[in-house]
Write a protein that holds these residues in place. Structure first.
Motif, short mmCIF file in Angstrom:
data_model
loop_
_atom_site.label_atom_id
_atom_site.label_comp_id
_atom_site.label_asym_id
_atom_site.label_seq_id
_atom_site.Cartn_x
_atom_site.Cartn_y
_atom_site.Cartn_z
N HIS A 1 0.86 -1.18 0.00
CA HIS A 1 0.00 0.00 0.00
C HIS A 1 0.89 1.22 0.00
CE1 HIS A 1 -2.83 3.06 1.47
NE2 HIS A 1 -3.76 2.29 0.93
N SER A 2 0.45 2.30 -0.66
CA SER A 2 1.30 3.47 -0.80
C SER A 2 1.65 4.09 0.56
CB SER A 2 0.61 4.51 -1.69
OG SER A 2 -0.67 4.84 -1.18
N MET A 3 0.70 4.09 1.51
CA MET A 3 0.97 4.63 2.85
C MET A 3 2.00 3.76 3.56
SD MET A 3 -1.22 7.29 3.42
CE MET A 3 -2.06 7.38 4.99
N ALA A 4 1.86 2.45 3.42
CA ALA A 4 2.82 1.53 4.04
C ALA A 4 4.21 1.72 3.42
CB ALA A 4 2.35 0.09 3.86
N ASN A 5 4.24 1.89 2.11
CA ASN A 5 5.53 2.09 1.44
C ASN A 5 6.22 3.36 1.93
OD1 ASN A 5 5.08 -0.19 -0.08
ND2 ASN A 5 4.24 0.91 -1.83
N ALA A 6 5.42 4.40 2.21
CA ALA A 6 6.00 5.65 2.70
C ALA A 6 6.71 5.44 4.03
CB ALA A 6 4.89 6.70 2.84
N VAL A 7 6.10 4.66 4.93
CA VAL A 7 6.71 4.38 6.24
C VAL A 7 8.00 3.59 6.07
CG1 VAL A 7 6.38 3.20 8.46
CG2 VAL A 7 4.48 4.45 7.41
N VAL A 8 7.97 2.57 5.22
CA VAL A 8 9.15 1.73 4.99
C VAL A 8 10.29 2.56 4.39
CG1 VAL A 8 10.05 -0.25 3.71
CG2 VAL A 8 7.78 -0.36 4.74
N MET A 9 9.96 3.42 3.42
CA MET A 9 10.99 4.25 2.78
C MET A 9 11.59 5.24 3.77
SD MET A 9 11.44 3.17 -0.20
CE MET A 9 12.52 4.49 -0.74
N GLN A 10 10.79 5.79 4.68
CA GLN A 10 11.32 6.73 5.66
C GLN A 10 12.29 6.02 6.61
OE1 GLN A 10 10.91 9.96 5.63
NE2 GLN A 10 12.12 10.33 7.49
N ALA A 11 11.95 4.79 7.00
CA ALA A 11 12.85 4.03 7.88
C ALA A 11 14.18 3.74 7.17
CB ALA A 11 12.18 2.73 8.31
N LYS A 12 14.11 3.44 5.89
CA LYS A 12 15.34 3.19 5.13
C LYS A 12 16.15 4.47 5.01
CE LYS A 12 13.83 -0.72 2.30
NZ LYS A 12 13.55 -1.20 0.91
N LYS A 13 15.46 5.59 4.79
CA LYS A 13 16.15 6.88 4.66
C LYS A 13 16.91 7.21 5.94
CE LYS A 13 13.77 10.05 2.61
NZ LYS A 13 12.77 11.13 2.36
N GLU A 14 16.32 6.85 7.09
CA GLU A 14 16.97 7.12 8.37
C GLU A 14 17.87 5.96 8.80
OE1 GLU A 14 14.37 8.56 11.42
OE2 GLU A 14 13.11 9.69 10.01
N GLN A 15 18.04 4.97 7.87
CA GLN A 15 18.94 3.83 8.11
C GLN A 15 18.56 3.07 9.39
OE1 GLN A 15 22.89 5.56 7.99
NE2 GLN A 15 22.94 5.46 5.75
N LEU A 16 17.27 2.87 9.55
CA LEU A 16 16.78 2.10 10.69
C LEU A 16 16.55 0.66 10.27
CD1 LEU A 16 14.15 4.64 12.13
CD2 LEU A 16 16.50 4.27 12.88
N ARG A 17 17.37 -0.24 10.75
CA ARG A 17 17.24 -1.66 10.44
C ARG A 17 16.47 -2.35 11.57
NH1 ARG A 17 20.49 -3.08 6.28
NH2 ARG A 17 22.09 -1.56 5.66
N HIS A 18 15.85 -3.47 11.22
CA HIS A 18 15.07 -4.17 12.24
C HIS A 18 15.14 -5.67 12.01
CE1 HIS A 18 11.91 -5.22 9.37
NE2 HIS A 18 12.07 -4.02 8.86
N GLU A 19 14.88 -6.42 13.05
CA GLU A 19 14.75 -7.86 12.97
C GLU A 19 13.26 -8.21 12.98
OE1 GLU A 19 17.17 -10.01 12.62
OE2 GLU A 19 18.75 -8.49 12.73
#
Length: 707
Positions: free
Chosen positions: A433-451
């Motif tokens: 979903h476009s809203m979900a993609n926006a959240v994922v892209m922001q986390a990548k932009k801030e270099q936030l990795r997760h398990e």
């Protein structure tokens, strides 16, 4: 490796258009596709036609978006050896199919010319008799079934001509009938090919289950025996047997049936089908057949999914005229006792022109649509688009840009902002979903990795996501889902912060253990052309344009006022959109629906013609009847005008066929025209009508205003 760039020269140029010739003898099909899709991937390029035989390319671009220097720079930077350009090419482009039928038609015409010019008369007669056998057999089989239809009329016209020794007339009739068959077959194959290609969507990433956790991996790395998890709205990438979960699967791509079927443990699932509800884990059985293109082709061929009511109408009209042709022939002979006048009615039948012009008109319209990145899955959808009176828009990803972005992350309850964004991205990346993609892209932009620390993720369509992390329930989604359905509370003392949230953004609300943990503000800006498109659509014939959204009343009202829709509905659910479409249809209106998300699928399926955005959710693209590129909404205006122009052409063809051939019959009965002249004028007008049906529907100056 990029390799050497192409060498070319400009052979013709006007503002916004350029024709170049490559320094190559000819291009392979792959090279032609590579150059075409490379150019179409560039912003501002409207059309790119590549002629593989002459190694030429015709390029049309928007001077207000891209400069001539940019186009030349792109061409100079292109190389056939660059592997990145290969990735732009769809698995099946349709170029080979078009070339195949063009060669068949050219060969058919050349054989006809060679026969008339080179074969001696005795051999021409023998060939005419040999070719007539097939048509006469078809007529006899039709009579044996008790039907008096076009094949009987064709067989009678050919048979009578042969009995009278008029071999040239019989050959001309058979030539036209064979031409019509080829064109009709081409139209059908192209419809099937376009439909199958739109359903064979490339899946790059899949969720593998390893040691009880979901791990994202490349689809190319999947082997037989691996277990894959698929969530709602996603396409099943490979064949397999369900090992866990329960879901409703839309198999329209294989069976043509839009009603989803239930799939649970032990059931077999097929690549190319899409989950509508639920979640499945399945064991891969056929990793190699990921696209299932050939099977989809076979299934569509066996269904009626792309059968055009336009073409059916032409066939039925031609069939209904057959008894009148025979009746006229019999009455003429009884009244005049003149066999020549009687046969003139058989020679000037209506079926040739109707059967030739119809597939040509539809094929030409579908081809013209594809030039503007509009994929139409069958002629009947162009007919529905032309008749559409009500147009329903989903807001997100259609009237707004399909790339929303996170503008603020506001933590509550003393939680850490980055941790909240990290957790939100961990949950949202599972769903398209476009809203979900926006959240994922922001986390990548801030270099936030997760398990992947959460347990099973449950997606509630048009509401949100629910899961457990460290035995705490985590939900993220709309205000209705989080606060009303889940009963989430705002931390004490932070109510004012919550009430002060800016109304200019759309929000996702995340809660942990029933308490609000963070609010994510997402900017979803309007497309710059949205208001102009709405005005142009009203001018093109739509009586009512409606916007529907899950956003708040305040946000929906602001957007509706800016774009100029007639009506808007806020905080709607998927079933609300589908119900509205159904009510409009019950009121006697033809409805077009435009959407791009999972929650738009019921309405897209319910509408007379459903249109999805190519960059949207897979299930929307699968269910929809027409797919458009999301870079410019003016393609909807192009579609409407093309479909209206097609209907105008078809009705014009009907009128011409009926009036011109009726005139020939009357002149033949009056003895003004000899039989050979009537046959010549009939055949000539049929070919001329066919050629006219292949011309562009929109004039050049109009195309520039709608593209």
């Amino acid at each position: 490796m990029s390799g050497r760039s192409i060498n070319f020269k400009i052979v013709h140029e006007i503002k916004g258009r350029m024709r170049i010739s490559l320094f190559e003898k000819r291009l392979t099909l792959k090279q032609a596709d590579m150059l075409q899709y490379y150019l179409l991937s560039k912003k501002g390029i409207l059309t790119a036609k590549i002629y593989e035989r002459t190694a030429d390319a015709a390029i049309e671009y928007r001077p207000d978006v891209v400069s001539r220097a940019d186009v030349l720079a792109w061409l100079h930077g292109f190389s056939f050896q660059d592997e990145k350009n290969l990735e732009l090419i769809p698995e099946h482009t349709g170029r080979e199919l078009n070339i195949q039928y063009k060669e068949k038609l050219v060969g058919h015409v050349l054989v006809r010319c060679a026969t008339r010019l080179l074969l001696p008369a005795p051999l021409r007669r023998l060939k005419a008799v040999w070719n007539a056998v097939r048509f006469i057999k078809m007529g006899i089989r039709c009579l044996a079934k008790g039907r008096l239809e076009v094949p009987v009329l064709d067989a009678a016209a050919i048979g009578v001509s042969l009995l009278r020794g008029d071999y040239d007339t019989a050959s001309s009739v058979m030539f036209l009938l064979k031409t019509g068959e080829l064109l009709e077959e081409w139209t059908h194959k192209k419809s099937v090919d376009d439909l199958a290609r739109s359903m064979c969507l490339n899946v790059d990433k899949v969720w593998l289950i390893r040691d009880g956790k979901q791990i994202q991996a490349a689809a190319s790395s999947v082997c037989e025996g691996d277990v894959i998890c698929v969530q709602a709205g996603s396409m099943i990438p490979m064949d397999g047997v369900v090992v866990a979960g329960e879901a409703m699967v839309n198999q329209a791509s294989l069976t043509g049936e839009a009603i989803p079927v239930k799939r649970a443990a032990g059931a077999y699932v097929y690549a190319g089908t899409v989950l509508e509800e639920g979640e499945l884990s399945f064991c891969v059985k056929k990793a190699a057949g990921a696209t299932r293109y050939e099977k989809i082709i076979q299934m569509i061929e066996e269904s009626e999914k792309i059968k055009s009511s336009l073409e059916s109408h032409a066939e039925h009209l031609a069939d209904r005229l057959v008894p009148f042709s025979f009746l006229g022939t019999g009455l003429t002979y009884l009244l005049t006792r003149n066999i020549t006048k009687a046969i003139s009615i058989l020679m000037v039948d209506f079926s040739c022109a109707l059967k030739l012009a119809m597939p040509l008109s539809v094929l030409s319209a579908m081809r013209e649509c594809s030039q503007y990145q509009v994929t139409v899955k069958g002629g009947k959808f162009l007919e529905a688009a032309a008749a559409a009176q009500t147009l329903v828009f989903d807001k997100t990803g259609t009237l707004t840009k399909s790339q929303p972005s996170v503008r603020e992350v506001i933590p509550f309850g003393g939680r850490d902002r980055k941790e909240m964004l990290r957790l939100a991205a961990c949950l949202e990346e599972h769903f398209p979903h476009s809203m979900a993609n926006a959240v994922v892209m922001q986390a990548k932009k801030e270099q936030l990795r997760h398990e992947e620390l959460h347990s099973k993720v449950e997606y509630i369509v048009a509401h949100g996501i629910s899961s457990y992390v460290a035995e705490e329930k985590v939900v993220i989604g709309s205000y209705h889902f989080v606060f009303e359905d889940e009963g989430v509370k705002i931390p004490k003392g932070e109510e004012e912060r919550f009430d002060a949230l800016s109304p200019e953004y759309s929000y996702l609300y995340m809660a942990i253990s029933g308490v609000l943990a963070a609010v994510i503000g997402i900017e979803d800006p309007l497309r710059p052309e949205a208001a102009s498109v709405i005005r142009a659509l009203k001018e093109s014939g739509f009586e009512k344009i409606v916007m529907m959204t899950g956003d708040s009343e305040k946000t929906a009202r602001a957007v509706a006022e800016k774009v100029g829709v007639d009506e808007y509905y806020a905080e709607v659910l998927p079933e609300d959109k589908a119900s509205f479409v159904k009510k409009e249809k019950q009121a006697g209106r033809v409805v077009m629906m435009v959407g791009d998300g999972i929650n738009d699928s019921p309405a897209l399926s319910e509408a007379d013609v459903g249109i999805s955005i190519r960059e949207g959710a897979q299930i929307a693209r699968t269910i929809s009847d027409i797919t458009i590129s999301g870079d410019d909404l003016f393609k909807l205006v192009t579609l409407k005008r093309l479909s209206c122009a097609l209907m105008k052409r078809i009705h014009g063809n009907y009128r011409f066929v009926m009036s011109f051939n009726t005139m020939l019959i009357l002149l033949g009965l009056a003895g003004v025209l000899p039989l050979s002249t009537s046959a010549f004028l009939h055949n000539g007008s049929t070919l001329a009508l066919g050629m006219k049906s292949m011309t562009p529907l929109l004039p050049e100056e109009e195309k520039r205003t709608v593209v």
